[in-house]
Design a protein around this motif. Structure first.
Motif, PDB file in Angstrom:
ATOM      1  N   GLY A 238       0.887 -48.104  81.227  1.00 14.50           N
ATOM      2  CA  GLY A 238       2.182 -48.086  80.558  1.00 14.50           C
ATOM      3  C   GLY A 238       3.334 -47.690  81.467  1.00 14.50           C
ATOM      4  N   TYR A 239       3.016 -47.298  82.699  1.00 14.69           N
ATOM      5  CA  TYR A 239       4.064 -46.813  83.618  1.00 14.69           C
ATOM      6  C   TYR A 239       5.100 -47.908  83.912  1.00 14.69           C
ATOM      7  N   ASP A 240       4.607 -49.103  84.243  1.00 13.40           N
ATOM      8  CA  ASP A 240       5.530 -50.200  84.583  1.00 13.40           C
ATOM      9  C   ASP A 240       6.425 -50.563  83.401  1.00 13.40           C
TER      10      ASP A 240
ATOM     11  N   TYR B 188       0.250 -32.952  83.788  1.00 21.26           N
ATOM     12  CA  TYR B 188      -0.667 -32.098  84.559  1.00 21.26           C
ATOM     13  C   TYR B 188      -2.102 -32.622  84.526  1.00 21.26           C
ATOM     14  N   SER B 189      -2.722 -32.553  85.681  1.00 16.27           N
ATOM     15  CA  SER B 189      -4.090 -33.080  85.824  1.00 16.27           C
ATOM     16  C   SER B 189      -5.097 -32.293  85.002  1.00 16.27           C
TER      17      SER B 189
ATOM     18  N   VAL C 137       6.553 -38.102  89.615  1.00 19.14           N
ATOM     19  CA  VAL C 137       7.582 -37.587  88.693  1.00 19.14           C
ATOM     20  C   VAL C 137       8.367 -38.754  88.104  1.00 19.14           C
ATOM     21  N   LEU C 138       8.607 -38.671  86.826  1.00 18.94           N
ATOM     22  CA  LEU C 138       9.479 -39.664  86.214  1.00 18.94           C
ATOM     23  C   LEU C 138      10.847 -39.011  86.069  1.00 18.94           C
TER      24      LEU C 138
ATOM     25  N   ILE D 293      -0.927 -32.480  89.531  1.00 20.97           N
ATOM     26  CA  ILE D 293      -0.242 -33.433  88.644  1.00 20.97           C
ATOM     27  C   ILE D 293      -0.780 -34.848  88.864  1.00 20.97           C
ATOM     28  N   GLU D 294      -0.560 -35.660  87.844  1.00 21.03           N
ATOM     29  CA  GLU D 294      -1.104 -37.026  87.860  1.00 21.03           C
ATOM     30  C   GLU D 294      -0.170 -38.009  88.571  1.00 21.03           C
ATOM     31  N   PRO D 295      -0.724 -38.942  89.326  1.00 24.99           N
ATOM     32  CA  PRO D 295       0.129 -40.040  89.824  1.00 24.99           C
ATOM     33  C   PRO D 295       0.456 -40.957  88.644  1.00 24.99           C
TER      34      PRO D 295
END
Lengths: 293, 441
Positions: free
Chosen positions: B125-127, B327-328, B151-152, B117-119
């Motif tokens: 856009g995460y922040d 998923y990576s 995980v969000l 999985i991706e960090p």
């Protein structure tokens, strides 16, 4: 030329089974051997080879030790229980003047029942606040922890599986009874043989082929117990019902240790093979003593 | 003859290959899935329960209206035999979706360790998501040992203990007890008045299955330790005093004959036990099956009891929480589209309102108890308010890839034998530590 053609046809007709065996048995078996020397977790892109570490770890693991002993404990309890109950059912059905088939179907039905459903029913039936337990506590002062001790949990699982298989084995034993020549009984009656002697000296030895089949099948069942244990006890209490399949499931799907679970599965198959081989030899010796070759 | 043989073999092989190819369901991993007209299709596996399925399907449709170049295929995660196993098989078979929900932190740690999985914190856009959804505080506890966020969290069930208020009132209490000694007093009074009832009737207490520790041990441990971590990276950092206090608490209830570990049906609902862990999902179940269970009449909630002398305000508890992962193996364009979708969903509080209305699961937001958008939900269902209030103090599960084995040891060596009276609490704690440390080496 004709023989060559025949060989070709033989291979052609056998090919579906051979392909099936190759895809669903030989390739997975080879893959399992390979996995057992890795630490793969089904996800990681990289495989680490760990040599025989998984096997060494398994041989030291309390879960594997429990699986080994629990299987034999199940065998000791379950096999006599299911053979006795299926013999009784087969004897009763064999003695019926009519509707034998109908009764056999009736006894066979539990075999078709889902292990999950029957386990749920048993769980509800034996819960602390079920009418059965409320009655036992209130009227007889008996407070039984049905699934709470290793012995009672093991006995309970054995009873559920015996209930499931009794009808199926009774079907095989009934056909065994049907194949015994009635003239032998008539001759024995003339010689003054009583019912007890008749059963032990005539019926049981002549039932050998059917008994051999049911014994081997029921022993095989003890190495593959999973659903009832998974639903009722999860392998507990204190590993008291931790079967091989339960241990493999826990390692593969809960701990995500596919490599280690493959090693446990291979150890389980070796134990199964050796155990059935030895038991089979003993049964054949018993058969030979009674004239079966 | 040889030609014939070769032709039959070829035919057989083609049939086999064709039938095996028929088993395939998606794009091979890593392959760009943008179609000729520039549409990117992403595959989203949602939790298999109907309310969550319905929510994600509706939300995906609304998103597609605003973003015609992105298509979202929502399908349920298969549970054969578990959703985790299905995801594993999909990854192993290179059939993983672009994103999925229903991932707990422990499983995410396993996936992260395998680089599956991706960090998310490294994605563009995460922040913005954290700010627009007001989850900066909630997310802190989700940081993994390597400093990343994989995980969000979608929802956070800050687990609470339920008390049978009707029975407590008969014992002379108007509200649930808060400290260990108060709980013991309740137990003594209960056994004196109703010898057939128990304080805590729960078969899971004697079951070593790993996840069951979230709903007994971790609730009490988080409360006793003030939310202290249990494992950090590959090190056991548990608060010994808090751990032994929790086990002593369980042992003391057992000594008062207040624990029942035998299988029992609906023990809390039938009043056989008067104390148990309750998640917000239970409220919907009670509304259908046990309509007589009324909030603040038959039952009340409390945060986990704490050792005597501990502050009884802002008590920490376990957060049963799950979230989204990307998923990576997915192609870059799908990852970007997935992030776009997540950003869109969490930029609007009304999507979280809809989520809560449909599922009863509290969204993982810092402002859940204070944001006016949710006011109407609490008016309709006041029992959800305590869950919203507890979110800032809720601690998610451990993020170790071996969480299953490690949590099994807590049951096997500590909780299970203590509630059965087979081991002294301190001894059980030491044995558990030994097993965990042995496995973490």
């Amino acid at each position: 030329m004709r023989t060559k053609n025949n060989n070709g046809m033989g291979w052609l007709f056998a090919s579906p089974y051979l392909l099936y065996g190759l895809i669903f048995f030989l390739i997975p078996l080879g893959w399992s051997f390979y996995l057992s020397i890795t630490d793969w977790n089904l996800i990681a892109p990289v495989f680490h080879h760990v040599g025989l570490d998984n096997f060494i770890k398994a041989l030291k693991s309390p879960g594997v030790h429990a699986a080994f002993f629990v299987t034999f404990k199940f065998m000791i309890v379950f096999v006599p229980m299911v053979i006795a109950s299926s013999l009784i059912v087969a004897l009763v059905v064999h003695g019926l003047p009519r509707f034998k088939g109908l009764f056999l179907i009736g006894f066979f039905l539990p075999y078709l029942a889902s292990g999950v459903v029957s386990s749920f029913i048993v769980k509800g039936f034996l819960s602390y606040n079920s009418p059965v337990n409320t009655f036992l506590r209130g009227q007889l002062g008996l407070d039984i922890n049905w699934l709470g001790t290793p012995l009672s949990a093991l006995l309970l699982v054995a009873v559920i599986i015996a209930w499931k298989f009794t009808g199926y084995y009774a079907l095989i034993l009934t056909s065994g009874f049907e194949s015994i020549n009635q003239e032998i009984y008539e001759a024995a009656a003339i010689d003054g043989v009583n019912g007890w002697q008749r059963f032990w000296r005539i019926t049981l030895p002549l039932l050998y082929p059917a008994l051999f089949t049911t014994l081997i099948l029921s022993i095989g069942v003890t190495f593959g117990i999973f659903t009832e244990v998974y639903q009722l006890t999860g392998g507990g209490p204190n590993f008291g019902t931790n079967t091989w399949q339960m241990e493999i499931y826990k390692q593969a799907f809960q701990n995500l240790s596919a490599g280690y679970a493959s090693a446990v599965a291979l150890i389980a198959s070796v134990v199964t093979f050796i155990s059935i081989f030895i038991i089979r030899k003993f049964l054949e010796m018993w058969g030979k003593r009674n004239g079966w070759t | 003859m040889k030609m014939k043989k070769a032709a039959s073999l070829l035919l057989g092989a083609s049939v086999l290959a064709g039938s095996l190819a028929g088993c395939s369901t998606g794009n091979p991993a890593g392959e760009d899935s943008t179609s000729k007209n520039g549409t990117t299709t992403i595959e989203f596996w949602a939790a298999p329960n109907p309310p969550q399925q319905a929510y994600w399907k509706e939300t995906a449709k609304a998103f597609e209206k605003d973003h015609p170049k992105i298509k979202i295929k929502v399908s349920p995660i298969k549970e054969s035999p578990t959703s985790e196993a299905s995801i594993q098989s999909a990854i192993a078979g290179k059939e993983a979706p672009t994103m999925s929900e229903n991932i707990n932190r422990g499983f995410a740690a396993q996936l992260a360790e395998s680089k599956a999985i991706e960090p998310l914190n490294k994605m563009k856009g995460y922040d913005d998501i954290l700010k627009s959804r007001s989850m900066t505080d909630t997310i802190k506890g989700w940081k993994f040992a390597d400093g990343n966020q994989y995980v969000l969290p979608i929802y956070s069930n800050a687990m609470l203990f339920g008390w049978r208020l009707d029975i407590l009132k008969k014992l002379g209490y108007n509200e649930p007890p808060k400290t260990y000694s108060e709980v013991l007093d309740v137990t003594k009074k209960l056994k004196a008045k109703y010898p057939d009832k128990y304080l805590w009737a729960k078969p899971d207490l004697a079951d070593p299955t790993a996840w069951k520790r979230w709903f007994d041990f971790f609730m009490l441990y988080d409360a006793a330790s003030g939310g202290n971590k249990f494992i950090e990276g590959n090190k056991l950092v548990a608060d010994d005093k808090a751990g032994v206090d929790v086990l002593n608490f369980m042992d003391n209830i057992r000594k008062e004959k207040g624990i029942l570990t035998k299988q029992s049906k609906d023990p809390f609902e039938t009043g056989l036990g008067i104390f148990t862990d309750i998640g917000p999902w239970t409220l919907q179940y009670w509304a259908e099956k046990f309509p007589e269970m009324k909030y603040n009449k038959t039952f009340a909630f409390s945060t986990p009891p704490v050792p005597d002398g501990t502050d009884t305000k802002n008590v920490s508890t376990f957060a049963d929480t799950k979230g989204l992962v990307i998923y990576s193996s997915a192609p870059e364009n799908e990852k970007k589209a997935a992030m776009e979708f997540i950003k869109w969903v969490y930029s609007k509080p009304e999507n979280d309102v809809k989520w809560m209305e449909k599922t009863n699961l509290p969204p993982a937001r810092d402002d859940l108890a204070t944001n006016d958008a949710f006011k109407e939900i609490y008016e309709k269902n006041p029992a959800l308010k305590p869950y919203a209030e507890a979110i800032p103090n809720a601690v998610p599960s451990i993020d170790n890839a071996k969480y299953n084995e490690l949590q099994t040891y807590i049951g096997q060596y500590a909780v299970n034998p203590v509630v059965k009276g087979e081991v002294q609490p301190k001894k059980g704690w030491e044995k558990m530590k030994e097993a965990i440390e042995g496995d973490l080496k």
